[in-house]
Design a protein around this motif. Structure first.
Motif, short mmCIF file in Angstrom:
data_model
loop_
_atom_site.label_atom_id
_atom_site.label_comp_id
_atom_site.label_asym_id
_atom_site.label_seq_id
_atom_site.Cartn_x
_atom_site.Cartn_y
_atom_site.Cartn_z
N LEU A 165 -19.37 -3.37 -19.09
CA LEU A 165 -18.44 -2.55 -19.46
C LEU A 165 -16.94 -3.11 -19.56
N THR A 218 -14.09 -4.55 -30.16
CA THR A 218 -13.60 -3.28 -29.84
C THR A 218 -13.63 -2.24 -30.64
N ASP A 245 -11.97 -1.07 -19.67
CA ASP A 245 -11.61 -0.24 -20.37
C ASP A 245 -12.52 0.67 -21.02
N ARG A 246 -13.90 0.53 -20.67
CA ARG A 246 -14.76 1.44 -21.26
C ARG A 246 -15.52 2.27 -20.15
N GLU A 247 -16.17 3.24 -20.70
CA GLU A 247 -17.05 4.22 -19.63
C GLU A 247 -18.66 3.96 -20.10
N TYR A 248 -19.32 4.26 -19.46
CA TYR A 248 -20.89 4.35 -19.73
C TYR A 248 -21.32 5.83 -20.29
N ARG A 252 -21.33 1.36 -29.34
CA ARG A 252 -19.97 0.85 -28.98
C ARG A 252 -18.94 1.40 -29.74
N THR A 253 -18.06 2.11 -28.72
CA THR A 253 -16.56 2.42 -29.30
C THR A 253 -15.54 1.41 -28.58
N THR A 274 -13.86 2.79 -26.50
CA THR A 274 -13.61 3.56 -25.00
C THR A 274 -15.05 3.65 -24.37
N ALA A 275 -16.14 3.43 -24.89
CA ALA A 275 -17.55 3.66 -24.29
C ALA A 275 -18.56 2.65 -24.83
N ILE A 276 -19.70 2.46 -23.86
CA ILE A 276 -20.79 1.94 -24.37
C ILE A 276 -21.68 3.04 -24.26
#
Length: 386
Positions: free
Chosen positions: A172, A207, A175-178, A144-145, A147-149
């Protein structure tokens, strides 16, 4: 042979055999080889052994150095992937880690040199090939970041892959992308990819950067989670997903900020309201508070004692009847006098900073008596550190 006499035929035959052997002929039962053939054979054996053993040794050494380097980084709380070229290491790191600190960690691994440090999710977009992730049945990584999982795993069917994607997309948020790194292998894939659901839920909280990685024997949880409850949930989910595995819980919970009391949360607004309703003024040319302001000093002390952690500035001011040179020390005396009165009323001295500003900041016109009285004042205001 008769009577000790050797026949001429026997002697001749023996001489013939000796002569034939000395002349380079062949003696029955004996095969001769040139000396150079034996020398070449002796040299070839070690060369063949080196050709066979050196690549195997080199590969084993690289794997060992890579494993030692990654272990050292994890022990220091750094989630990174390492590739080796001989003894030269390339480190791929997704978190914002000080480069000098990374080099110091890697330099501490005996026999390893740092060639480069790349930033990005385990080498993504760097043009380099990251170290292979576990492809044994059951191996996986969830990261996890902000901006993304990220999910890296091998599953047994496209249906299982789609099931994982649906679960990630549910978690998600906007605010996140896969970051999908899921492949299909009917032989090596996870038997029950649904066991990752609880881990995905735990990793979606917060986050900062965090990850959970299973290498076939150990589940390593690293990074940052917002609270102890999330950390415990992630550990339980890891144990449930991989029964019997060793759980290396390296998750970090940031130190909680102290909770402010209600009086301290509202202190600044209450102090501003006090300043609008109450004036603390001084007799002309002195640092003595006038009679009309004495009750305001008492109320100021009561207000300051409602928030024991707040620090304030006591600021002294003057009108313009004196010169700027004489006005500044007078304003400082007024600030110091009010501070002393507040201390006598129970406010700790280390919460008060006295300062004088002379006639530089009038709040009314100095052309009238009322304006000059208003300017002969002291103000109490919160310091920026609160």
């Amino acid at each position: 042979m008769h009577g000790g006499v050797v026949s001429s035929r026997t002697v001749t035959s023996a001489r013939t055999r000796r002569r034939t052997a000395s002349d380079g002929g062949t003696v029955p039962g004996l095969v001769r080889r040139p000396l150079v053939i034996w020398l070449l054979a002796a040299l070839a054996v070690p060369v063949l052994l080196v050709a066979v053993l050196v690549p195997a040794t080199a590969g084993s050494t690289e794997d060992q150095l890579r494993a030692q380097t990654e272990a050292a980084l994890r022990a220091s709380g750094v989630n990174a992937t390492v590739t080796m070229d001989g003894r030269d290491a390339s480190v791929f790191v997704s978190t914002d880690v000080d480069e000098a600190h990374l080099r110091e960690i890697v330099a501490g691994v005996d026999g390893v040199r740092v060639v480069s440090i790349e930033r990005g999710l385990t080498g993504q977009g760097t043009g380099r090939t990251p170290s292979p992730q576990p492809e044994t049945a059951g191996g996986f990584e969830i990261g996890r970041t902000a901006t993304a999982i990220r999910v890296q795993a091998v599953v047994r069917s496209e249906l299982a892959k789609e099931s994982l994607r649906a679960e990630v997309e549910r978690l998600l948020g906007p605010d996140r992308e896969y970051d999908e790194r899921v492949t299909v292998d009917a032989a090596k894939g996870l038997e029950e990819p649904g066991t990752l659901t609880a881990l995905l839920a735990a990793m979606a909280i917060g986050t900062g950067d965090a990850s959970v990685r299973y290498d076939g024997g150990t589940v390593t949880l690293s990074g940052e989670v917002p609270d102890q409850a999330t950390k415990a949930m992630a550990a339980r989910a890891a144990a449930k997903a991989v029964p019997g595995a060793v759980i290396a819980d390296e998750l970090i919970v940031p130190a909680a900020k102290p909770t402010q009391s209600e009086p301290c949360r509202t202190f600044k607004s209450r102090l501003a309201e006090f300043g609008r309703q109450h004036r603390i003024n001084f007799l002309s040319g002195t640092s003595i508070v006038n009679d009309a302001s004495k009750q305001a000093v008492v109320r100021a002390a009561e207000l300051l004692k409602t928030c024991p952690t707040a620090r304030v500035e006591v600021a002294g001011h003057t009108d313009d009847l004196g010169s700027p040179a004489s006005s500044l020390p007078l304003s400082e005396q007024r600030a110091a006098a009010l501070k002393n009165q507040l201390v006598r009323l129970g406010v700790p001295a280390d919460r008060l900073v006295a300062a004088g500003y002379g006639q530089a900041f009038p709040i009314a016109s100095n052309s009238t008596a009322a304006g000059r009285i208003a300017n002969r004042r002291a103000e109490i205001r919160p310091l920026q550190e609160n």
